[in-house]
Write an enzyme that holds these catalytic residues in place. Structure first.
Site, PDB file in Angstrom:
ATOM      1  N   ILE A   1       0.726  30.091 -42.972  1.00 12.16           N
ATOM      2  CA  ILE A   1       0.817  28.684 -42.580  1.00 12.16           C
ATOM      3  C   ILE A   1      -0.527  27.984 -42.776  1.00 12.16           C
ATOM      4  O   ILE A   1      -0.584  26.816 -43.157  1.00 12.16           O
ATOM      5  CB  ILE A   1       1.306  28.537 -41.114  1.00 12.16           C
ATOM      6  N   ALA A   2      -1.627  28.702 -42.560  1.00 15.51           N
ATOM      7  CA  ALA A   2      -2.947  28.118 -42.804  1.00 15.51           C
ATOM      8  C   ALA A   2      -3.139  27.836 -44.290  1.00 15.51           C
ATOM      9  O   ALA A   2      -3.633  26.761 -44.669  1.00 15.51           O
ATOM     10  CB  ALA A   2      -4.038  29.057 -42.301  1.00 15.51           C
ATOM     11  N   TRP A   3      -2.758  28.773 -45.133  1.00 12.79           N
ATOM     12  CA  TRP A   3      -2.935  28.648 -46.588  1.00 12.79           C
ATOM     13  C   TRP A   3      -2.044  27.549 -47.165  1.00 12.79           C
ATOM     14  O   TRP A   3      -2.497  26.738 -47.972  1.00 12.79           O
ATOM     15  CB  TRP A   3      -2.621  29.987 -47.250  1.00 12.79           C
ATOM     16  N   ARG A   4      -0.779  27.524 -46.748  1.00  8.60           N
ATOM     17  CA  ARG A   4       0.199  26.618 -47.364  1.00  8.60           C
ATOM     18  C   ARG A   4       0.157  25.202 -46.811  1.00  8.60           C
ATOM     19  O   ARG A   4       0.371  24.239 -47.555  1.00  8.60           O
ATOM     20  CB  ARG A   4       1.618  27.171 -47.181  1.00  8.60           C
TER      21      ARG A   4
ATOM     22  N   HIS B   1      -3.473  34.924 -30.076  1.00 10.75           N
ATOM     23  CA  HIS B   1      -3.741  33.496 -29.859  1.00 10.75           C
ATOM     24  C   HIS B   1      -4.610  33.284 -28.626  1.00 10.75           C
ATOM     25  O   HIS B   1      -5.599  32.551 -28.663  1.00 10.75           O
ATOM     26  CB  HIS B   1      -2.431  32.723 -29.715  1.00 10.75           C
TER      27      HIS B   1
ATOM     28  N   LYS C   1       1.313  27.538 -32.741  1.00 15.59           N
ATOM     29  CA  LYS C   1       2.332  27.756 -31.734  1.00 15.59           C
ATOM     30  C   LYS C   1       2.839  29.203 -31.840  1.00 15.59           C
ATOM     31  O   LYS C   1       2.780  29.802 -32.915  1.00 15.59           O
ATOM     32  CB  LYS C   1       3.470  26.737 -31.875  1.00 15.59           C
TER      33      LYS C   1
ATOM     34  N   ARG D   1       6.275  38.810 -38.670  1.00 19.35           N
ATOM     35  CA  ARG D   1       7.147  38.387 -37.572  1.00 19.35           C
ATOM     36  C   ARG D   1       8.129  39.462 -37.136  1.00 19.35           C
ATOM     37  O   ARG D   1       8.826  39.316 -36.139  1.00 19.35           O
ATOM     38  CB  ARG D   1       7.865  37.097 -37.970  1.00 19.35           C
TER      39      ARG D   1
ATOM     40  N   TYR E   1      19.458  28.296 -43.220  1.00 22.53           N
ATOM     41  CA  TYR E   1      18.496  27.395 -42.583  1.00 22.53           C
ATOM     42  C   TYR E   1      19.178  26.291 -41.776  1.00 22.53           C
ATOM     43  O   TYR E   1      20.145  25.666 -42.219  1.00 22.53           O
ATOM     44  CB  TYR E   1      17.608  26.757 -43.649  1.00 22.53           C
TER      45      TYR E   1
END
Length: 331
Positions: free
Chosen positions: A19-22, A83, A101, A169, A239
């Site tokens: 998520i940081a990269w994308r 976290h 989150k 995950r 989804y």
């Protein structure tokens, strides 16, 4: 003569996550309020890859990043189980914090972090991007204006297809599982739209037979005024990212509630007995809006009481789901 523009705030990133990269760091790079100055990950190799891509410094470990005097705030995207650890270390180092989150793995971790941030006068934000999208303000305004009549129920779902077997995950020891990854979205949406005091009155979790990791689930909540909320989440579905508010005059559905792209024009569907209205709203970059709000909070020196309360309330619901849920093992 206009006042000179404030210099960008300097951000350090702890964690080399997808998520940081994308999403997050590319948005930081185009947000005038922020400048990425350093990154640290689980290995120097990953940190070096991020540093080259985002044109910033690489630190050998997160501790070294926290010692930098040119870091005003820290973005934490380490595994969920870490976290609280790294957000706490950052706050103790005098850095403002944006943490992915959920804010921790349980309500106790959420309370501890929020109390520390308040004590230190530092901004602490949880990276729930969807909360900053204007479409949810539009929903609240329609409800307040009585368009739906007397509200009786709320439903929400955030589900994704199965992940690759080696996805983080699926690692219970790192804070994995569907509840903490996708389940927190409908829970947080319920807190947003129904307010405080929600109770978990029923829950079911489908769990991996080999180790009990939760793969999907459903939760039933009740508000103090008797509004029922039915939530679904998981790693086992096609989804879905939606919520619906249903009253005695109309039903309103947010069709792309949690992860709309920045160019997506949100669609609100309002259904009445004999008509349907499809209301298209302007596109908005919810992550950029979050980063702008975080910058404002940093410059203002904190002031997070309301957001802290909601973060803790959501994690209390997570704890209650764990305590209440009937677990159904699946292969």
């Amino acid at each position: 003569m206009s006042a000179p523009a404030a210099r960008p705030l300097r951000l350090g990133a702890i964690g080399t996550s997808s998520i940081a990269w994308r999403r997050v760091l590319p948005t930081v790079a185009r947000t005038p309020e922020w400048e990425l100055v350093a990154v640290a990950g689980r290995t120097p190799k990953k940190a070096a890859r991020f540093a080259e891509h985002f044109d910033c410094a690489a630190e050998e470990d997160p501790g070294a990043l926290l010692e930098r005097s040119d870091v005003d705030a820290v973005y934490v995207s380490a595994p969920t189980s870490l976290h609280r650890h790294w957000a706490e270390r950052a706050l103790l180092a005098g850095k403002h914090v944006l943490v992915e989150k959920p804010i921790g793995v349980d309500a106790a971790e959420a309370r501890a972090l929020c109390a520390l941030a308040a004590e230190r006068g530092l901004a602490l934000r949880e990276n729930f991007m969807f909360l900053h999208h204007p479409q949810h303000v539009g929903v609240r305004e329609l409800v307040a204006d009585g368009r739906l009549g007397r509200l009786a129920s709320f439903s929400a779902a955030f589900c994704i297809p199965p992940l690759p077997e080696d996805d983080i995950r699926y690692a219970a020891e790192l804070g994995g599982g569907a509840l903490l990854d996708v389940g927190v979205y409908p829970l947080r949406a319920a807190v947003l739209q129904l307010g405080p005091g929600l109770d978990v009155v029923g829950a079911t979790l489908r769990t991996r037979a080999s180790d009990g990791l939760d793969l999907s689930g459903q939760v039933l909540l009740a508000s103090p005024s008797g509004i029922l909320a039915e939530l679904a989440f998981g790693f086992e579905h096609t989804y879905a990212s939606t919520y619906t508010m249903w009253g005695d005059r109309a039903r309103l559905t947010v069709t792309r509630a949690f992860t709309p792209p920045a160019t997506h024009q949100p669609l609100l569907v309002i259904e009445e007995q004999d008509r349907e209205e499809r209301r298209t709203l302007p596109a908005a970059d919810q992550l950029a809006l979050l980063l702008q709000e975080f910058a404002h909070a940093v410059r203002a020196g904190g002031g997070d009481a309301g957001q802290h309360t909601d973060s803790i309330a959501m994690m209390e619901l997570v704890d209650a789901v764990r305590t209440t849920a009937r677990r159904i093992p699946v292969r």
